[in-house]
Motif scaffolding. Structure first.
Motif, mmCIF file in Angstrom:
data_model
loop_
_atom_site.group_PDB
_atom_site.id
_atom_site.type_symbol
_atom_site.label_atom_id
_atom_site.label_comp_id
_atom_site.label_asym_id
_atom_site.label_seq_id
_atom_site.Cartn_x
_atom_site.Cartn_y
_atom_site.Cartn_z
ATOM 1 N N CYS A 264 0.853 -1.201 0.000
ATOM 2 C CA CYS A 264 0.000 0.000 0.000
ATOM 3 C C CYS A 264 0.887 1.248 0.000
ATOM 4 O O CYS A 264 1.923 1.277 0.660
ATOM 5 C CB CYS A 264 -0.946 -0.009 1.197
ATOM 6 S SG CYS A 264 -0.128 -0.336 2.751
ATOM 7 N N GLU A 265 0.451 2.237 -0.754
ATOM 8 C CA GLU A 265 1.262 3.449 -0.908
ATOM 9 C C GLU A 265 1.255 4.298 0.363
ATOM 10 O O GLU A 265 2.225 4.958 0.697
ATOM 11 C CB GLU A 265 0.741 4.294 -2.081
ATOM 12 C CG GLU A 265 0.999 3.662 -3.453
ATOM 13 C CD GLU A 265 2.471 3.361 -3.732
ATOM 14 O OE1 GLU A 265 3.345 4.116 -3.259
ATOM 15 O OE2 GLU A 265 2.742 2.351 -4.420
ATOM 16 N N GLU A 266 0.130 4.302 1.086
ATOM 17 C CA GLU A 266 0.011 5.132 2.288
ATOM 18 C C GLU A 266 0.017 4.258 3.537
ATOM 19 O O GLU A 266 -0.534 3.154 3.525
ATOM 20 C CB GLU A 266 -1.317 5.913 2.257
ATOM 21 C CG GLU A 266 -1.402 6.937 1.127
ATOM 22 C CD GLU A 266 -0.367 8.050 1.268
ATOM 23 O OE1 GLU A 266 -0.140 8.504 2.415
ATOM 24 O OE2 GLU A 266 0.219 8.453 0.247
ATOM 25 N N LYS B 187 -1.456 3.644 7.181
ATOM 26 C CA LYS B 187 -2.652 4.090 7.934
ATOM 27 C C LYS B 187 -2.218 4.664 9.289
ATOM 28 O O LYS B 187 -1.218 4.222 9.867
ATOM 29 C CB LYS B 187 -3.596 2.915 8.124
ATOM 30 C CG LYS B 187 -4.087 2.379 6.764
ATOM 31 C CD LYS B 187 -5.181 1.354 6.927
ATOM 32 C CE LYS B 187 -5.695 0.898 5.561
ATOM 33 N NZ LYS B 187 -4.662 0.215 4.766
ATOM 34 N N GLN C 245 4.355 -0.653 5.075
ATOM 35 C CA GLN C 245 3.636 -0.538 3.792
ATOM 36 C C GLN C 245 3.467 -1.901 3.116
ATOM 37 O O GLN C 245 2.808 -2.009 2.088
ATOM 38 C CB GLN C 245 4.398 0.396 2.836
ATOM 39 C CG GLN C 245 4.367 1.849 3.266
ATOM 40 C CD GLN C 245 5.168 2.709 2.305
ATOM 41 O OE1 GLN C 245 6.346 2.977 2.516
ATOM 42 N NE2 GLN C 245 4.530 3.145 1.219
#
Length: 508
Positions: free
Chosen positions: A43-45, A47, A122
């Motif tokens: 995932c790029e971001e 949480k 990530q």
């Protein structure tokens, strides 16, 4: 940002069996058949609540096998647990991932560890792709009624999906086996994954590896880290400490290789459940790696050819076991055979080195002789010489041939004594026929022998005639050639380049 790394497959030209024991050397050629690993974040971001996570996602995709496996990785213990349990495991990639992450932990200071933690949160999305040359498509070609020719192989889409050996699956619960050509796919795959991960995590910087790579001290230190981690992951995944020549050539390219002392891996082998993986890997990185490698590649104007005879591969571990058993039961005879084999291996190596040297010093004479010998059988070669320098080149060519014949003879004797087919009769007939063709310098069974692919080294442009002759003998010539380069960083996903350079560079 995705990182793509690749590592080559290999052909062990000399040193089969002997290479298992120091200080025997083997000559291993790396090839243009490469394994690729692509690493990017899941995932790029990150949480906002991720700081409290104890696990991160690892996704492994193998498009050619139509497989995708999901793991959770413990950020504390650095171990992997499979989430999807139906798939068969890939221990080589699993150990490569765990050891590469552990190497980052073992080498980073506090600041870098924080950045590493964020990167790991990530997730790791890993894709593996192997060139078609690692796998056998012979039965597919035959089933479609097409000729056994490299042109047909070249029409397959790059990274073609892999069919499993149908006949192997008759035993009910046995795993489907992929038909392979014996280029060392597990070593190339492990090395590519380790290299891509170590670069992605910032443990090494492989971006300065040009095609004339490995010149800089810094580069070679980074490559040494790749080598140690890949070697360790590969041995542990295999469940035994092999000679390691296949991983070494995947990292550094064509070379003369002497194995490392197996003790260097004792901490990893005995990795007790409660010893942190990070400490085990720190230990391995500090270990006394005493392997030796010297640059080696085929002399100019010579081509490595591989041919698949269609009798299926052989199981290397069981053949090695039989040879070791014979060594124990008849130490005296086996010592004699090993000594003669070792002498013949050295002789071949020195004749090939001599030819490289003569090519450098007398290029015009060398080029002329190679071209004229390429059109004749070996018994006519001496007639091509009209001056002393040319005769010297031809003597080295004939010396290399003679050494290869001695190697084959000793390998056959060893196989007979150990009760295994190191050079089976069908291969002997094929190799003799090949060595009798115009322009063929030598031919043999690589590595541990058996029914795997055979190799030939041809002079000048004679390879096209050999390919045709092989086809009539029911041998499929592969697209594989020698390429002396080891691990390298690629600029993009290799599937994006519609036709791979491996195929476009082959002259048919």
């Amino acid at each position: 940002m995705a990182v793509v790394a690749s590592a080559p497959g290999k052909v062990l030209m000399t040193g089969g069996y002997l290479i298992l024991e120091r200080p025997n050397a083997g000559i291993v050629l790396s090839t243009n058949a490469r394994f690729y690993a692509i690493v990017k974040p899941v995932c790029e971001e990150i949480k906002p609540d991720s700081w409290a996570w104890a696990w991160t996602d690892v996704k492994l995709t193998s498009p050619q096998m139509s497989r995708e496996t999901m793991y959770k990785m413990s950020l504390k213990h650095l171990t992997l647990q499979r989430v999807s349990t139906s798939e068969s495991r890939n221990p080589f990639v699993e150990y490569a991932v765990q050891y590469a992450v552990a190497a980052a932990h073992a080498t980073f200071d506090k600041n870098k560890k924080d950045a590493l933690h964020k990167l790991l949160l990530q997730g790791l999305d890993i894709t593996i792709l192997g060139c078609n040359d690692f796998y056998s498509y012979r039965s597919e070609i035959e089933a479609r009624g097409l000729p056994l020719a490299p042109e047909v192989l070249a029409t397959l889409p790059p990274f073609n999906s892999i069919a499993f050996n149908a006949e192997e699956t008759g035993g009910g619960n046995c795993k489907p086996e992929v038909a392979k050509t014996g280029l060392g796919s597990s070593a190339a795959m492990t090395t590519a994954v380790v290299a891509a991960l170590l670069h992605y995590l910032g443990v090494v910087d492989l971006s300065s590896l040009t095609k004339d790579q490995h010149q800089e001290k810094k580069d070679s230190m980074d490559l040494d880290v790749v080598h140690v981690i890949a070697q360790t992951a590969h041995c542990i995944a295999q469940g035994k400490v092999g000679s390691g020549f296949d991983v070494s050539s995947a990292v550094y390219g064509s070379q003369r290789y002497v194995r490392f002392s197996p003790e260097v891996l004792s901490s990893a082998q005995g990795a007790v459940k409660d010893a942190p993986l990070e400490e085990v890997i720190a230990d391995v990185l500090k270990g006394k790696w005493d392997h030796e490698r010297t640059k080696f590649s085929l002399p100019p104007l010579m081509t490595l050819l591989l041919g698949e005879p269609g009798s299926g591969g052989s199981s290397t571990p069981s053949m090695v076991g039989a040879v070791k058993k014979w060594q124990k039961s008849d130490p005296q005879k086996s010592l004699g055979t090993w000594r003669k084999l070792s002498e013949a291996n050295s002789a071949l190596e020195s004749q090939l080195n001599m030819l490289s040297k003569l090519a450098e010093e007398h290029w015009d004479a060398y080029k002329g002789i190679i071209n004229s010998c390429s059109m004749h059988k070996s018994e006519k070669w001496m007639d091509q010489a009209s001056e002393p320098c040319q005769a010297e080149i031809i003597r080295a060519l004939l010396g290399a041939r003679d050494a290869m014949l001695r190697i084959r003879c000793q390998m056959r004797q060893m196989g007979e004594a150990a009760g295994i087919p190191i050079e089976p009769e069908s291969q002997t007939r094929l190799l003799d026929a090949t060595m009798d063709m115009e322009g063929v310098l030598l031919a043999g069974v690589p590595g541990a022998g058996g029914f795997d692919a055979i190799f030939a080294v041809t002079l000048g442009d004679s390879n096209s005639n050999v390919i045709k002759a092989w086809s009539s003998l029911n041998v499929l010539a592969l697209l594989v050639r020698e390429d002396p380069h080891g691990v390298s960083l690629e600029s993009s996903d290799p599937r994006a380049e519609q036709i791979t350079s491996g195929i476009s560079s082959v002259q048919i």
